[in-house]
Motif scaffolding. Structure first.
Motif, PDB file in Angstrom:
ATOM      1  N   ASP A  53       2.374   1.647  -3.451  1.00  0.00           N
ATOM      2  CA  ASP A  53       1.364   2.088  -4.402  1.00  0.00           C
ATOM      3  C   ASP A  53       1.056   3.574  -4.240  1.00  0.00           C
ATOM      4  O   ASP A  53       0.815   4.274  -5.230  1.00  0.00           O
ATOM      5  CB  ASP A  53       0.083   1.274  -4.222  1.00  0.00           C
ATOM      6  CG  ASP A  53       0.230  -0.155  -4.713  1.00  0.00           C
ATOM      7  OD1 ASP A  53       1.231  -0.441  -5.396  1.00  0.00           O
ATOM      8  OD2 ASP A  53      -0.646  -0.980  -4.406  1.00  0.00           O
ATOM      9  N   ARG A  54       1.068   4.049  -3.007  1.00  0.00           N
ATOM     10  CA  ARG A  54       0.807   5.471  -2.750  1.00  0.00           C
ATOM     11  C   ARG A  54       1.866   6.336  -3.423  1.00  0.00           C
ATOM     12  O   ARG A  54       1.553   7.327  -4.082  1.00  0.00           O
ATOM     13  CB  ARG A  54       0.787   5.716  -1.242  1.00  0.00           C
ATOM     14  CG  ARG A  54       0.695   7.184  -0.857  1.00  0.00           C
ATOM     15  CD  ARG A  54       0.794   7.349   0.654  1.00  0.00           C
ATOM     16  NE  ARG A  54       0.916   8.740   1.022  1.00  0.00           N
ATOM     17  CZ  ARG A  54       1.767   9.211   1.921  1.00  0.00           C
ATOM     18  NH1 ARG A  54       2.582   8.375   2.537  1.00  0.00           N
ATOM     19  NH2 ARG A  54       1.810  10.485   2.226  1.00  0.00           N
ATOM     20  N   ALA A  57       1.548   6.373  -7.212  1.00  0.00           N
ATOM     21  CA  ALA A  57       0.480   7.281  -7.643  1.00  0.00           C
ATOM     22  C   ALA A  57       0.953   8.729  -7.594  1.00  0.00           C
ATOM     23  O   ALA A  57       0.620   9.532  -8.476  1.00  0.00           O
ATOM     24  CB  ALA A  57      -0.742   7.091  -6.756  1.00  0.00           C
ATOM     25  N   MET A  58       1.747   9.076  -6.592  1.00  0.00           N
ATOM     26  CA  MET A  58       2.276  10.435  -6.483  1.00  0.00           C
ATOM     27  C   MET A  58       3.253  10.726  -7.620  1.00  0.00           C
ATOM     28  O   MET A  58       3.275  11.840  -8.156  1.00  0.00           O
ATOM     29  CB  MET A  58       2.952  10.609  -5.128  1.00  0.00           C
ATOM     30  CG  MET A  58       1.989  10.588  -3.953  1.00  0.00           C
ATOM     31  SD  MET A  58       2.804  10.436  -2.346  1.00  0.00           S
ATOM     32  CE  MET A  58       3.639  12.008  -2.213  1.00  0.00           C
ATOM     33  N   LEU A  90       0.834  -1.200   0.000  1.00  0.00           N
ATOM     34  CA  LEU A  90       0.000   0.000   0.000  1.00  0.00           C
ATOM     35  C   LEU A  90       0.867   1.247   0.000  1.00  0.00           C
ATOM     36  O   LEU A  90       0.584   2.218  -0.708  1.00  0.00           O
ATOM     37  CB  LEU A  90      -0.917  -0.011   1.221  1.00  0.00           C
ATOM     38  CG  LEU A  90      -2.098  -0.984   1.192  1.00  0.00           C
ATOM     39  CD1 LEU A  90      -2.769  -1.041   2.551  1.00  0.00           C
ATOM     40  CD2 LEU A  90      -3.097  -0.568   0.119  1.00  0.00           C
ATOM     41  N   HIS A  91       1.938   1.229   0.797  1.00  0.00           N
ATOM     42  CA  HIS A  91       2.858   2.361   0.875  1.00  0.00           C
ATOM     43  C   HIS A  91       3.499   2.598  -0.481  1.00  0.00           C
ATOM     44  O   HIS A  91       3.579   3.735  -0.968  1.00  0.00           O
ATOM     45  CB  HIS A  91       3.927   2.043   1.929  1.00  0.00           C
ATOM     46  CG  HIS A  91       4.672   3.241   2.421  1.00  0.00           C
ATOM     47  ND1 HIS A  91       4.055   4.321   3.013  1.00  0.00           N
ATOM     48  CD2 HIS A  91       6.005   3.539   2.405  1.00  0.00           C
ATOM     49  CE1 HIS A  91       4.966   5.214   3.344  1.00  0.00           C
ATOM     50  NE2 HIS A  91       6.153   4.765   2.985  1.00  0.00           N
ATOM     51  N   ALA A  93       6.717  12.525   2.066  1.00  0.00           N
ATOM     52  CA  ALA A  93       5.457  13.051   1.516  1.00  0.00           C
ATOM     53  C   ALA A  93       5.683  14.261   0.620  1.00  0.00           C
ATOM     54  O   ALA A  93       4.807  14.621  -0.186  1.00  0.00           O
ATOM     55  CB  ALA A  93       4.497  13.410   2.649  1.00  0.00           C
TER      56      ALA A  93
END
Length: 222
Positions: free
Chosen positions: A9-10, A13-14, A6-7, A52
């Motif tokens: 994939d995030r 996407a960014m 999940l990390h 981030a």
């Protein structure tokens, strides 16, 4: 699906959002640069806790008084460098190694110069998988004469002047891309070596992080 997936994939996407919203609409038209930036995990090249920010249109504090350029500023410099597969590239301002990783996927060899010991160590660690990159710890304005000549000089930041110690390490007609500071305003510029001079022309009014060691001598006024 695991938390690690999940990390990952995030961040993927960014990266895709960065390509779609920052690079493509802003003149980053070299497909090789776009592909390399779409595939390279920039979050691994920023300090812990700042992941981030990796794909935002902002500079990032690397510590030691240094900041990383925005992805767009770096991408525009890479496009203007017109990198070729057989190029040897002298990169000034390696930081933590991200830009060297992008160039390494396009050109034959990268010599990445970094003056700050902690950043040079981070770059070496981050670039272990890139066998065509050498990180050299040296004053940025000195480059790496022992490895000259180079086909391309890329300064990944803004300077008041490009000293002869750098551009004379290029082949004749070697390409130069850099940020330039002029009366407190920074622009991106490109040019080439012609004998013992370089001609640089601004091509974009983008802000660029300033690098140490490139100030022009100050004249006295009365």
């Amino acid at each position: 699906m695991t938390a690690t997936t999940l990390h990952s994939d995030r961040f993927e996407a960014m990266r895709m959002a960065m390509v779609a919203s920052q690079l493509r609409p802003s003149g980053v038209i070299d497909a090789r640069v776009v592909a390399a930036m779409a595939e390279t995990p920039r979050e691994r090249f920023v300090p812990a806790g700042m992941e981030a920010l990796a794909y935002r249109d902002t500079t990032i504090d690397l510590g030691e008084g240094r900041r990383a350029n925005t992805p767009l500023a770096t991408a525009r410099l890479l496009v203007e460098a017109r990198l070729r597969a057989d190029d040897r590239v002298l990169l000034i301002g390696a930081g933590t190694g991200y830009t060297a990783a992008i160039i390494a996927q396009i050109s034959r060899e990268v010599i990445a110069v970094e003056s700050t010991p902690a950043l040079a160590a981070a770059a070496r660690e981050n670039l272990r998988a890139y066998i065509n990159v050498t990180v050299v710890e040296n004053p940025l304005e000195h480059g790496h004469a022992a490895g000259a000549p180079y086909d391309v000089l890329m300064i990944d930041g803004a300077v008041e002047q490009v000293p002869a110690t750098l551009y004379t390490q290029l082949i004749e007609r070697g390409r130069v891309v850099t940020g330039l500071v002029d009366r407190s305003v920074s622009r991106l510029a490109a040019g080439a070596r012609d004998a013992d001079v370089i001609g640089l022309l601004p091509f974009a009014d983008y802000d660029s992080v300033r690098l140490p060691g490139f100030a022009k001598p100050r004249s006295f006024t009365f």
